[in-house]
Design a protein around this motif. Structure first.
Motif, PDB file in Angstrom:
ATOM      1  N   ALA A 196       0.824  -1.210   0.000  1.00  0.00           N
ATOM      2  CA  ALA A 196       0.000   0.000   0.000  1.00  0.00           C
ATOM      3  C   ALA A 196       0.858   1.260   0.000  1.00  0.00           C
ATOM      4  N   PHE A 197       1.957   1.200   0.766  1.00  0.00           N
ATOM      5  CA  PHE A 197       2.852   2.370   0.838  1.00  0.00           C
ATOM      6  C   PHE A 197       3.494   2.636  -0.527  1.00  0.00           C
ATOM      7  N   VAL A 198       3.983   1.569  -1.139  1.00  0.00           N
ATOM      8  CA  VAL A 198       4.613   1.731  -2.453  1.00  0.00           C
ATOM      9  C   VAL A 198       3.580   2.189  -3.477  1.00  0.00           C
ATOM     10  N   GLY A 199       2.350   1.639  -3.357  1.00  0.00           N
ATOM     11  CA  GLY A 199       1.299   2.085  -4.277  1.00  0.00           C
ATOM     12  C   GLY A 199       0.968   3.559  -4.092  1.00  0.00           C
ATOM     13  N   GLY A 200       0.923   3.993  -2.819  1.00  0.00           N
ATOM     14  CA  GLY A 200       0.694   5.414  -2.572  1.00  0.00           C
ATOM     15  C   GLY A 200       1.796   6.286  -3.138  1.00  0.00           C
ATOM     16  N   LEU A 201       3.036   5.830  -2.977  1.00  0.00           N
ATOM     17  CA  LEU A 201       4.145   6.586  -3.567  1.00  0.00           C
ATOM     18  C   LEU A 201       4.036   6.631  -5.086  1.00  0.00           C
ATOM     19  N   ASP A 202       3.606   5.511  -5.677  1.00  0.00           N
ATOM     20  CA  ASP A 202       3.478   5.478  -7.132  1.00  0.00           C
ATOM     21  C   ASP A 202       2.368   6.413  -7.600  1.00  0.00           C
ATOM     22  N   ARG A 203       1.238   6.463  -6.845  1.00  0.00           N
ATOM     23  CA  ARG A 203       0.154   7.374  -7.223  1.00  0.00           C
ATOM     24  C   ARG A 203       0.556   8.830  -7.076  1.00  0.00           C
ATOM     25  N   GLN A 204       1.436   9.083  -6.121  1.00  0.00           N
ATOM     26  CA  GLN A 204       1.882  10.459  -5.899  1.00  0.00           C
ATOM     27  C   GLN A 204       3.221  10.735  -6.581  1.00  0.00           C
ATOM     28  N   ARG A 205       3.517   9.948  -7.576  1.00  0.00           N
ATOM     29  CA  ARG A 205       4.797  10.115  -8.245  1.00  0.00           C
ATOM     30  C   ARG A 205       4.929  11.500  -8.863  1.00  0.00           C
ATOM     31  N   ALA A 206       3.848  11.965  -9.476  1.00  0.00           N
ATOM     32  CA  ALA A 206       3.915  13.299 -10.093  1.00  0.00           C
ATOM     33  C   ALA A 206       4.146  14.376  -9.042  1.00  0.00           C
ATOM     34  N   ASP A 207       3.455  14.246  -7.877  1.00  0.00           N
ATOM     35  CA  ASP A 207       3.665  15.232  -6.806  1.00  0.00           C
ATOM     36  C   ASP A 207       5.093  15.162  -6.274  1.00  0.00           C
ATOM     37  N   LEU A 208       5.619  13.939  -6.128  1.00  0.00           N
ATOM     38  CA  LEU A 208       6.984  13.806  -5.627  1.00  0.00           C
ATOM     39  C   LEU A 208       7.982  14.420  -6.613  1.00  0.00           C
TER      40      LEU A 208
END
Length: 486
Positions: A196-208
């Motif tokens: 879930a954490f990695v998925g959240g990071l992937d969804r927020q990739r553009a923000d990161l």
């Protein structure tokens, strides 16, 4: 069942020998063809084509005339292989009928484990295809790769098998099994949370990425302002030195401030009852001051120039005062001015004839006072001209819209005075009493209550008070307020 014949077993070798013999005879009889007449292996069909240059870090043992394939279909051949610095460049000849995107990828692959090398060209996988590959196009290193060689795979396998870490892998596997024994659910939950954490990071990739870009811009700006930051830090150095030198005094001041806070808190707690009592005793005074409103400052202003109004200074010339005053000391006029009523002419003198002492023009029989005003019907006092006495109005409650005064001379209303119901159009010069309470300046006594929204026609309003002071009209209240003199 009969035994198999031996001639059958010898038929296959004999047939193979016959075929080889026939082939040799045919070759010898027809003669060997020229080498140039044979097609080269991997060559593409001849015809119109376009040429593309592909850059590789390593082309392995790729040779000219090797095949160029798209989806395992041969569409061209390698014309030339050259070296440019540390980069290998292969020039490909591709059939013109084959259309490839401009961002196509290329890789050196192998037909089989020991087969020949060829160049595989394909559409990009990580991005959408765009444009079209044409004559003279170049596929750069960023879009090319090569497959692993058999020798490399065997070397890595040999390193692994020859003490390259199998024992360590066995130990790691055993220790990992012991650590996870009985904790499988916890490990699964941890893996789910990690997923879930990695998925959240992937969804927020553009923000990161955007945050990293913003941080990069900030660091770049700070880098460009390095000299300014250095000067600022250098300017702070003397101040920090002064603070360091005064550290003891600052500490004593903070300690004393804390002690002052404790003393103040103790004083407030101990004097709370006295403070509350003082505020309660001050409340009536404050209430009276609020009720006084603007009267107190105006009276103080008037006190400085008493008995003249405050604006009398404009009439002072040297030690003289220019003033012109006309005073009407008639009692009826004074009372009319006090109550904002229009003065009326004095009544005729009282008749001295008759034994009863009644005035024939006064049907109420109330007699007359020496001041010349009629007595009120209730015998309380003189009737002010233009104002209805209280006996003419209903006692208590609201004054209804259909109310008509009694048929008495002193209760007669002006013919133009009418009460308009709530919601009616306000006529020009009419009055909407605020809150339904009649203010001074009407034919009704001040304070008379009407239904909320009732409108008084202009005939119910009294004319402004008469009087003259320096050519300005007004009543006694205006004179006392200083509004008629300049």
């Amino acid at each position: 069942m009969s035994a198999p014949r031996s001639g059958v077993r010898r038929s296959a070798p004999a047939a193979l020998a016959a075929v080889l013999t026939a082939t040799a005879v045919a070759v010898g009889g027809c003669g060997m063809p020229e080498l140039a007449d044979l097609p080269l292996p991997g060559g593409a069909p001849s015809g119109p084509a376009y040429r593309v240059t592909v850059e590789f870090t390593d082309v392995l043992d790729l040779v000219p005339q090797a095949a160029v394939k798209v989806n395992d279909v041969t569409v061209g051949s390698v014309e030339e292989i050259s070296l440019s610095g540390w980069t290998a460049r292969a020039r490909l000849r591709i059939d013109r009928a084959v259309r490839l995107p401009a961002n196509a990828t290329a890789a050196v692959r192998q037909t089989s484990l020991l087969g020949e090398k060829y160049v595989a060209v394909a559409a990009p996988v990580t991005e959408s295809a765009s444009g079209q590959l044409g004559e003279g196009a170049v596929i750069p290193l960023s879009r090319t790769k090569r497959s692993a060689e058999v020798e490399e795979v065997l070397a890595a396998l040999g390193l692994l098998l020859n003490g390259g870490g199998l024992a360590q892998l066995k130990t790691i596997n055993e220790e990992l099994s012991k650590a996870l024994e009985g904790r499988e659910s916890t490990a699964k939950d941890a893996l789910r949370q990690l997923d879930a954490f990695v998925g959240g990071l992937d969804r927020q990739r553009a923000d990161l990425v955007r945050a990293v870009d913003a941080l990069d811009r900030l660091t770049g700006r700070l880098s460009r302002q390095r000299a300014v930051l250095g000067d600022a830090l250098a300017a702070l150095d003397p101040g920090l030195g002064v603070l360091a030198a005064e550290r003891d005094q600052l500490s004593d001041a903070v300690t004393a401030l804390g002690e002052l806070g404790r003393v103040g808190s103790r004083v407030v707690v101990e004097s709370r009852e006295d403070t509350v009592a003082s505020l309660r005793a001050l409340q009536p005074i404050l209430d009276q001051l609020v009720r006084a409103g603007d009267a107190l400052p105006k009276s103080l202003d008037f006190m400085l120039s008493y008995p003249f109004p405050p604006n009398v200074t404009g009439a002072i010339v040297g030690d003289f005062i220019n003033m012109s005053l006309t005073a009407d000391l008639d009692a009826a006029t004074i009372l009319a001015n006090l109550f904002s009523a229009k003065p009326v002419a004095k009544p005729p003198p009282r008749s001295r004839s008759g034994s009863s002492g009644r005035n024939p023009s006064n049907p109420s029989g109330g007699g007359q006072r020496p001041g010349g005003t009629d007595d009120r019907p209730d015998g309380i006092g003189p009737l002010l001209p233009g104002v209805l006495p209280a006996i003419c109005l209903p006692v208590g409650g609201l004054l209804p819209l259909d109310w008509l005064p009694p048929l008495l001379p002193e209760c007669k209303l002006p013919p133009e005075c009418k009460l308009l119901g709530p919601g009616s159009l306000l006529p020009l010069g009419g009055l909407l009493p605020p809150g339904g309470v009649v203010p001074p300046g009407t034919v009704f006594p001040p304070g008379t209550r009407l239904p909320l929204g009732t409108i008084l026609t202009p005939g119910c309003l009294l004319p402004p008070p008469d009087g003259a002071t320096n050519g300005r009209t007004g009543g006694l209240l205006d004179v006392l307020g200083g509004g008629l003199l300049e």
